[in-house]
Design a protein around this motif. Structure first.
Motif, short mmCIF file in Angstrom:
data_model
loop_
_atom_site.label_atom_id
_atom_site.label_comp_id
_atom_site.label_asym_id
_atom_site.label_seq_id
_atom_site.Cartn_x
_atom_site.Cartn_y
_atom_site.Cartn_z
N ASP A 152 0.09 10.83 -6.70
CA ASP A 152 -1.13 10.32 -7.33
C ASP A 152 -1.06 8.80 -7.27
N LYS A 153 -1.94 8.20 -6.46
CA LYS A 153 -1.88 6.74 -6.26
C LYS A 153 -2.13 6.00 -7.56
N GLN A 154 -3.09 6.46 -8.37
CA GLN A 154 -3.39 5.78 -9.63
C GLN A 154 -2.22 5.88 -10.60
N ARG A 207 6.51 4.81 2.01
CA ARG A 207 5.26 5.36 1.49
C ARG A 207 4.57 4.37 0.55
N GLU A 250 2.71 14.95 -1.81
CA GLU A 250 1.60 14.06 -2.15
C GLU A 250 1.89 13.38 -3.48
N LEU A 302 0.60 -4.56 -3.85
CA LEU A 302 0.80 -3.62 -4.95
C LEU A 302 0.69 -4.35 -6.29
N LEU A 360 0.35 3.50 -9.41
CA LEU A 360 -0.07 2.13 -9.71
C LEU A 360 0.17 1.79 -11.17
N ALA A 378 0.87 3.01 1.31
CA ALA A 378 -0.20 3.17 0.32
C ALA A 378 -0.78 1.85 -0.14
N PHE A 379 0.08 0.81 -0.26
CA PHE A 379 -0.37 -0.44 -0.88
C PHE A 379 -0.29 -1.66 0.03
#
Length: 197
Positions: A9-11, A44, A7, A55, A14, A48-49
């Motif tokens: 952390d998307k933030q 991935r 996994e 993005l 980013l 995610a984006f």
């Protein structure tokens, strides 16, 4: 049987992407650089984006809500002279930080692009026009409140301060010291008319 992908952390991803785009621009930030910096596979990143452009747009939104949000915060001050002074000072402080890329992400990320990326360039130009309009609107409000003389040409003055604000980014990116930019800023602020008696 292969284990589940780690996994992420998307933030946090980013924020790392934002810094890459800020430092190297849209075209200068390759997918391989994003993969390396974010530590996740390109599949991935797309999952995610959506795309590199999506993005980038999310990274700009993050920038505008954090480091790049100083102008909105400054323009919210009730006194127009203090508001513009704080806006320019915050720009200089932000754009010349030693621990972050120099200049403004929105100004420098796509100053020149290949034809395929004209949409990105135009999208950023729209963001810069919004900044100009916010300065003009704030000057108009100050004039209507009597903080500026009734004859103040707020449109011309707003374009001037937006041009100066964006110019600070270019100068900072070129390595002009903050002290020199502050001297120029004082000259720019001296052009703002005094309050009505």
């Amino acid at each position: 049987m292969a284990g589940r992908p780690r996994e992420f952390d998307k933030q946090q991803a980013l924020r790392k992407a934002m810094r890459l785009f800020w430092e190297h621009g849209y075209e200068g930030t390759s997918m391989s650089a994003l993969v390396s910096t974010l530590g996740i596979a390109s599949a991935r990143i797309y999952a995610a984006f959506g795309s590199k452009q999506q993005l980038f747009e999310e990274a700009v939104a993050l920038y505008e809500s954090a480091e790049g949000g100083f102008a909105d915060r400054a323009l919210a001050l009730p006194d127009i002279h203090q508001a513009l002074a704080l806006m320019l000072e915050a720009a200089i402080s932000t754009y010349t930080r030693v621990d972050e890329p120099r200049g403004c992400l929105v100004v420098s990320a796509a100053s020149g692009v290949a034809p395929d990326n004209l949409g990105v360039q135009q999208w950023l130009a729209g963001h810069r026009r919004q900044r100009t309009e916010s300065i003009i609107s704030r000057l108009r409000e100050a004039r209507d409140q009597g903080q500026l003389p009734a004859e103040t040409q707020v449109e011309a003055l707003g374009h001037f301060y937006a041009t100066f604000l964006h110019g600070i980014s270019v100068q900072a990116r070129d390595g002009v010291p903050g002290e020199d930019l502050r001297g120029a800023s004082r000259q720019a602020l001296a052009l703002l008319p005094n309050r009505q008696p």
